[in-house]
Design an enzyme around this catalytic site. Structure first.
Site, PDB file in Angstrom:
ATOM      1  N   ASN A  63      72.124 -27.081  29.422  1.00  0.00           N
ATOM      2  CA  ASN A  63      71.064 -27.973  29.966  1.00  0.00           C
ATOM      3  C   ASN A  63      70.525 -28.648  27.535  1.00  0.00           C
ATOM      4  O   ASN A  63      69.180 -29.969  28.252  1.00  0.00           O
ATOM      5  CB  ASN A  63      70.279 -27.643  30.608  1.00  0.00           C
ATOM      6  N   TYR A  64      69.945 -27.658  27.626  1.00  0.00           N
ATOM      7  CA  TYR A  64      69.782 -28.608  25.791  1.00  0.00           C
ATOM      8  C   TYR A  64      70.925 -28.419  25.065  1.00  0.00           C
ATOM      9  O   TYR A  64      70.478 -28.027  24.207  1.00  0.00           O
ATOM     10  CB  TYR A  64      68.824 -26.922  24.695  1.00  0.00           C
ATOM     11  N   ARG A  65      71.543 -29.365  25.490  1.00  0.00           N
ATOM     12  CA  ARG A  65      72.719 -30.189  25.076  1.00  0.00           C
ATOM     13  C   ARG A  65      72.440 -30.230  23.479  1.00  0.00           C
ATOM     14  O   ARG A  65      71.385 -30.405  22.966  1.00  0.00           O
ATOM     15  CB  ARG A  65      73.480 -31.415  25.185  1.00  0.00           C
TER      16      ARG A  65
END
Ligand code: FAD
Ligand code: NAG
Ligand code: NAG
Ligand code: NAG
Ligand code: NAG
Ligand code: NAG
Ligand code: NAG
Ligand code: NAG
Length: 538
Positions: free
Chosen positions: A482-484
C-alpha cells in the site's frame, strides 16, 4: 492493443517525450474512433441488467464531465499534469451488474482496465497507464451496512475508511475498526493491500478482520468467500485486489474500543535529546502494552532556539486504548527518556481520536469524515522499509546528518509487535509480521508545480532511501504494497521475471502462492497493471 503491447515507462519526468508519443498512439488507436466507443457501449448495454442506465455511467473524452470525474479521485498532484496519460473513457458503475459488464466488455475489446476506489495509490496506478485503458471508478458503490448485533459490517469498495468509522460510530460508541489513519483512503485499495492504522498492535491489519468478500472475476461472475474458494479469498486480503478481479465489497468484524481513549503528542529536537528518545523508542514502542501505538515522525526543521540552525525533530503521536493516567504510569516505568506527564495527554472518545490524528481542531464534528474533499492534492512520493534490528546511537547520529543535509524528506516509524507478531506470516499475503520492529515510511510532500521541482524532490527521497540500505531489511529489502513505489520494480510486459522483482519485496515468501492463485483464476492475465502479480510462465 491488448496483451502483446509493451508497457513503456510510467510517467517519470525524464520520459516525457516518449510519453507524449505513446499518448498520441493511444488516441489514434482507441476511442477517437467512434466505432470502438460505440461497440463498447453497445456491449455494456447488452451485458448489464440495467441497460437504460449505461449512458449515465460512461464518460468519453468529449464529455464535459470527463475531466472533473477523472480529477475527483486524483490524490497525488504528480499525476494531475497535462502530460499524465489519460484513460480512453471512465466507467462509473452504480450497479454491480455494470461492473460485470465492464469486465466482460473490456476483455472482449482487448482493452485493459484500471480499477479505482479511493484513488490514493501513491503512484497513481489506479488511474494512470501508458497502455490504452479504461478507468472503472467505483466511487458510486459505497454503501456501508453495519450490523451492530452481529458486530459486523458489509462495506462496498468505493467507501472511504472515514465513512466506515462514521457509520460504526453512529450505531455504537464502543466499536471501531482497525484501518488507515487518513479518512479519505478507499476501502477497495486499502483493504485489498493490507490496511493498517493506529490499532494494529492490538487488532492487526484491516485484512486480519475481514470475514467475507464479493468479487467480480475475469468471467464476469460475482463470487463470495465460499464460491471463490480459500486461495482467492486469501489472495485478496493483502495481495492487492486488481491482480485478481474487481472487489465489490468486504465484510468486516468490528472491534471493541473503550468509551474513553487517550492521545498525546510529544516533540524533541536534537538539542532536547531526540537521539536518546528515538533510540529507546525502537525497543519500547514494539514491545509495550498492545493498547499503545506510538508513531514516530522524523523531520528536518529549523531550530527556534539555535538561531535558525538546522536540526532534526522527533515527534511521537500516540493512541492509547485506555485512561490517561495509566499510560503516564506505564511510560514512566518503560520510557523515562520521554518524560511523559499528565498534562501532555488528552482523553476523548475514539471517534474524536480519529479527528485528532488528522489534526482537526478540538470540537470538530465527526461529520467531516463524510467529506470527500474532492479534486485537491499535494505532490507526493512515498517509499517503505522494515527495521528488524534497532539502529545503534551512532547510526542514528549519522542518519540525522544525512536528513539535515538532504533537506526535505522525512521518515515515519510505525511500530509493530503485539498482535502483528502473533499472526503467522503466511496467514495473509502481507508477510511483515514477527521479527519486524517497525515499518519506515520515507515521505516527501511538496507544493511547487513543475518538472524541475519534481526531479529535485524525487532525487532527495531516493538519496535518503539509498542511505538507509544498511539499516533495514535485506534479501529481500521488504516493502509495503500500500506504499506503492515503482522504483522497486515495474512490469512492462506482464511476465513472471518482471513481476518477481517487486513481488518478492512486497510479499516475501508469499509471492509464489500469489502467482499460483493468479495463474489459476486469471490464466490469460487480463487483470494486469504495472505492479500486478504475474502468471506462471506457460
Ligand atoms: C494521504 C494518504 C494516507 C494514507 N494512509 C495510510 C494508512 O494510514 N495506512 C495504510 O495502510 N495505508 C495508507 N495509505 C496508502 C493506502 O492504503 C493505499 O494507497 C491504498 O491502496 C489506497 O486505496 P484506494 O482505494 O484509495 O486507492 P486506489 O488508488 O483506488 O487503488 C489502489 C490500488 O488498489 C486497486 N484497487 C482499488 N480498488 C479496487 C477494487 N475495488 N478491486 C480491485 N482492486 C482495486 C487499484 O487498482 C490500485 O492498484 C495512505 C495513502 C494516502 C495517499
Ligand atoms: C463523443 O465521442 C463518442 C466516441 O467517439 C461519440 O460516439 C459521441 O457521439 C461523441 N459525442 C459528442 C456529443 O460529440
Ligand atoms: C448486442 O446484442 C445484439 C442483439 O443480441 C447483437 O446483435 C450485437 O452484436 C451485440 N453487440 C455487442 C457489441 O455485443
Ligand atoms: C442492480 O440492478 C438490478 C437489476 O435491475 C436490481 O435488481 C438491483 O436492485 C440493482 N442493485 C442496486 C444496488 O441498485
Ligand atoms: C537531556 O538529557 C540531559 C542529560 O541526561 C538532561 O539533563 C536534560 O534535562 C535532558 N533534556 C531534556 C529536554 O529532556
Ligand atoms: C477540547 O474540548 C473539550 C470540551 O470542549 C475540553 O474539555 C478540552 O479541554 C479541550 N482540549 C483541548 C486540548 O483544548
Ligand atoms: C488538478 O489541476 C487543476 C488545475 O489544472 C486544479 O484545479 C485541481 O485542483 C488539481 N487537482 C488535483 C487533485 O491536484
Ligand atoms: C520481459 O521483460 C524482461 C525484462 O524487463 C525481459 O527479460 C524479458 O525477456 C521480457 N519478456 C518478453 C516475453 O518480452
Amino acid at each position: 492493443m491488448g496483451k502483446s503491447s509493451p508497457l513503456p515507462h510510467l510517467s517519470v519526468p525524464p520520459m516525457l517525450p516518449l510519453l507524449c508519443l505513446v499518448l498520441l498512439h493511444v488516441s489514434a488507436s482507441w476511442a477517437t474512433s467512434d466505432s470502438d466507443f460505440d461497440t463498447f457501449v453497445q456491449c455494456l448495454t447488452n451485458q448489464t441488467k440495467q441497460p437504460d442506465t449505461v449512458s449515465k455511467i460512461v464518460y468519453a473524452l468529449n464529455n464535459t464531465a470527463y475531466t472533473p470525474v477523472l480529477r475527483a479521485y486524483i490524490r497525488n498532484a504528480r499525476f494531475n499534469a497535462s502530460y499524465t496519460p489519460k484513460p480512453v473513457m471512465i466507467v462509473t458503475p452504480t450497479n454491480e451488474s455494470h461492473v460485470q459488464a465492464a469486465v466482460i466488455c473490456a476483455k472482449q475489446n482487448g482493452i485493459q482496465l484500471r480499477i479505482r476506489s479511493g484513488g490514493h495509490d501513491y503512484e497513481g496506478l489506479s488511474y494512470v497507464s501508458d497502455v490504452p485503458f479504461i478507468i472503472l471508478d467505483l466511487f458510486n458503490l459505497r454503501s456501508i451496512t453495519v450490523d451492530i448485533a452481529e458486530k459486523t459490517a458489509w462495506v462496498q469498495a468505493g467507501a472511504t475508511v472515514g465513512e466506515v468509522y462514521y457509520r460504526i460510530w453512529e450505531q455504537s460508541k464502543v466499536h471501531g475498526f482497525p484501518a488507515g489513519i487518513c479518512p479519505t483512503v478507499g476501502v477497495g485499495g486499502h483493504f485489498s493491500g493490507g490496511g493498517y492504522g493506529n490499532m494494529l498492535r492490538k487488532y492487526g491489519l484491516s485484512v486480519d478482520n475481514v470475514v467475507d468478500a464479493k468479487i467480480v472475476d475475469v468471467n464476469g461472475r460475482i463470487l463470495d468467500k465460499i464460491s471463490m474458494g480459500e486461495d482467492l479469498f486469501w489472495a485478496i486480503r493483502g495481495g492487492g485486489g486488481a491482480s485478481f478481479g474487481v472487489i465489490l465489497a468486504y465484510k468486516i468484524n468490528l472491534v471493541p474500543v473503550p468509551e474513553i481513549v487517550t492521545v498525546f503528542q510529544v516533540q524533541r529536537t536534537l538539542e532536547e535529546n531526540a537521539t536518546d528518545v528515538v533510540y529507546q523508542w525502537q525497543t519500547v514502542a514494539p514491545n509495550t502494552d498492545e493498547n499503545l501505538f506510538m508513531r514516530m515522525l522524523i523531520q528536518p526543521v529549523t531550530s527556534e532556539v539555535m538561531k535558525g540552525q538546522k536540526t532534526v525533530r522527533a515527534t511521537i503521536m500516540a493512541l492509547f486504548l485506555g485512561k490517561g493516567e495509566d499510560v503516564v504510569t506505564l511510560l514512566g516505568k518503560e520510557f523515562p527518556e520521554l518524560g511523559l506527564k499528565k498534562e501532555n495527554v488528552e482523553e476523548m472518545s475514539w471517534i474524536d481520536s480519529v479527528l485528532w490524528w488528522n489534526h482537526y481542531d478540538n470540537g470538530t464534528s465527526p461529520d467531516v469524515l463524510l467529506d470527500r474533499n474532492l479534486d485537491s492534492a499535494d505532490f507526493l512520493k512515498r517509499k517503505s522499509d522494515y527495521v528488524q534490528t534497532p539502529i545503534p546511537k551512532d547510526g542514528l547520529e549519522l542518519l540525522w546528518k544525512k536528513v539535515i543535509e538532504i533537506g526535505k524528506p522525512g521518515l515515519v516509524f510505525n511500530p509493530y509487535g503485539g498482535k502483528m507478531s502473533r499472526i503467522p506470516a503466511t496467514d495473509t499475503p502481507f508477510p511483515h509480521r514477527a521479527g519486524n520492529l517497525f515499518k519506515v515510511q520515507h515521505s516527501i510532500t511538496w507544493e511547487e508545480e513543475g518538472i524541475e521541482a519534481q526531479k529535485k524532490y524525487l532525487t532527495q527521497i531516493r538519496n535518503l532511501f539509498s542511505y538507509m540500505t544498511p539499516l533495514v531489511s535485506k534479501n529481500p529489502r521488504s516493502a509495503y504494497l500500500n506504499y506503492r513505489d515503482i522504483d522497486i520494480g515495474i512490469s512492462h510486459n506482464g511476465t513472471y521475471e518482471e513481476g518477481k522483482v517487486y513481488g518478492v519485496k512486497y510479499f516475501n515468501g508469499n509471492f509464489d502462492r500469489l502467482v499460483k492463485v493468479k495463474t489459476a483464476v486469471d490464466p490469460e492475465n487480463f487483470f494486469r497493471y504495472e505492479q500486478s502479480i504475474p502468471t506462471l510462465p506457460k
